[in-house]
Design a protein around this motif. Structure first.
Motif, mmCIF file in Angstrom:
data_model
loop_
_atom_site.group_PDB
_atom_site.id
_atom_site.type_symbol
_atom_site.label_atom_id
_atom_site.label_comp_id
_atom_site.label_asym_id
_atom_site.label_seq_id
_atom_site.Cartn_x
_atom_site.Cartn_y
_atom_site.Cartn_z
ATOM 1 N N ASN A 157 -13.454 10.251 -18.441
ATOM 2 C CA ASN A 157 -12.786 11.164 -17.506
ATOM 3 C C ASN A 157 -13.725 12.278 -17.059
ATOM 4 O O ASN A 157 -13.731 12.667 -15.883
ATOM 5 N N VAL A 186 -16.160 10.846 -14.468
ATOM 6 C CA VAL A 186 -15.520 10.636 -13.169
ATOM 7 C C VAL A 186 -15.304 11.970 -12.463
ATOM 8 O O VAL A 186 -15.516 12.086 -11.238
ATOM 9 N N GLU A 187 -14.905 12.993 -13.203
ATOM 10 C CA GLU A 187 -14.706 14.317 -12.603
ATOM 11 C C GLU A 187 -16.018 14.877 -12.060
ATOM 12 O O GLU A 187 -16.048 15.479 -10.978
ATOM 13 N N PHE A 240 -16.890 12.899 -8.889
ATOM 14 C CA PHE A 240 -16.006 13.310 -7.802
ATOM 15 C C PHE A 240 -16.401 14.680 -7.264
ATOM 16 O O PHE A 240 -16.472 14.893 -6.045
ATOM 17 N N SER A 241 -16.661 15.608 -8.158
ATOM 18 C CA SER A 241 -16.995 16.970 -7.754
ATOM 19 C C SER A 241 -18.265 17.015 -6.917
ATOM 20 O O SER A 241 -18.301 17.632 -5.845
ATOM 21 N N HIS A 258 -17.837 13.987 -3.711
ATOM 22 C CA HIS A 258 -16.741 14.083 -2.748
ATOM 23 C C HIS A 258 -16.309 15.514 -2.434
ATOM 24 O O HIS A 258 -15.666 15.745 -1.407
ATOM 25 N N SER A 316 -18.548 5.820 -2.377
ATOM 26 C CA SER A 316 -19.303 6.896 -3.023
ATOM 27 C C SER A 316 -20.803 6.664 -2.816
ATOM 28 O O SER A 316 -21.376 5.765 -3.449
ATOM 29 N N SER A 370 -12.589 3.685 -11.494
ATOM 30 C CA SER A 370 -11.918 4.971 -11.717
ATOM 31 C C SER A 370 -12.125 5.916 -10.542
ATOM 32 O O SER A 370 -11.190 6.618 -10.126
ATOM 33 N N LEU A 371 -13.344 5.916 -10.003
ATOM 34 C CA LEU A 371 -13.629 6.794 -8.873
ATOM 35 C C LEU A 371 -12.914 6.309 -7.614
ATOM 36 O O LEU A 371 -12.428 7.115 -6.813
ATOM 37 N N LYS A 415 -10.030 4.874 -7.516
ATOM 38 C CA LYS A 415 -8.635 5.298 -7.656
ATOM 39 C C LYS A 415 -8.490 6.786 -7.378
ATOM 40 O O LYS A 415 -7.527 7.219 -6.733
ATOM 41 N N LYS A 416 -9.456 7.569 -7.846
ATOM 42 C CA LYS A 416 -9.369 9.016 -7.682
ATOM 43 C C LYS A 416 -9.458 9.428 -6.216
ATOM 44 O O LYS A 416 -8.790 10.378 -5.789
ATOM 45 N N ILE A 417 -10.268 8.725 -5.435
ATOM 46 C CA ILE A 417 -10.423 9.105 -4.025
ATOM 47 C C ILE A 417 -9.428 8.360 -3.120
ATOM 48 O O ILE A 417 -9.416 8.576 -1.907
#
Length: 208
Positions: free
Chosen positions: A27, A30-31, A34-35, A38, A68, A171-172, A174-176
């Motif tokens: 997690n 992935v954070e 993302f940070s 994105h 990404s 995971s990424l 899904k997050k975006i």
């Protein structure tokens, strides 16, 4: 090789995948991705040497096709000018089974000389290694024994590294909120291009 020997290899590889340590590190990774990618418009810089480098190449291309931006930076070429591809908001993802691959350890300091705050994710079989100690996040493989008859050739270790890469990619995605339409825009050619466009059309039809 008889069928039982083949089944034994499959069993050992499958067990290695199931024994990948599942921790909050995933997690956290992935954070971070993302940070930087994105939220801050950076990109993922993948690097590894030898077999690990080939996995890094595959991860970079898969990240790209799933929304990404990512590139592969060869650790040796980085020392001869390619390091200049790194920008302030990028994030390094480094792969080394031993956690002490000389070229990968060196790329950390070289990158930090450019941008000291550059975050680093490390995928390794040695979470106590020199490389792991300088990482923001460490994703441990579980350090499985190689199925190679000599116990030397990267086989099982590369399998689990690849699976860890898949976990990060999915995971990424899904997050975006990555969709079939997004995929189709990035993957125009071939079977997957056709399939993604059709899937996107079906999704739109189902929403109407």
């Amino acid at each position: 090789m008889d069928n039982e020997s083949i089944k034994d290899i499959l069993r050992r590889e499958a067990e290695a995948v199931l024994n990948i340590p599942v921790t909050d590190a995933f997690n956290q990774a992935v954070e971070l991705l993302f940070s930087n990618v994105h939220n801050r418009n950076g990109k993922i810089i993948m690097s590894g040497m030898g077999k690990a480098g080939q996995i890094a190449v595959n991860m970079a291309t898969t990240f790209c096709s799933t929304g990404s931006p990512a590139i592969f930076l060869h650790p040796a070429e980085a020392q001869h000018g390619d390091l200049g591809v790194i920008q302030p908001n990028d994030i390094l993802v480094l792969i080394s089974n031993s956690g002490k691959t000389r070229e990968i350890v060196e790329i950390v300091q070289l990158a930090k000389n450019l941008y000291e705050q550059l975050p680093i994710i490390v995928i390794t079989g040695n979470p106590d290694s020199q490389l792991a100690q300088v990482a923001n996040v460490v994703l441990a493989t579980g350090n499985p024994k190689e199925v190679c008859a000599l116990g030397l050739t990267p086989t099982t270790s590369t399998t689990v590294m690849t699976v860890i890469g898949d976990i990060l990619v999915v995971s990424l995605m899904k997050k975006i909120g990555f969709t079939s339409q997004d995929y189709a825009k990035r993957h125009h050619g071939g079977y997957l291009g056709n399939k993604s466009r059709q899937q996107a059309k079906d999704e739109v039809s189902n929403q109407q």
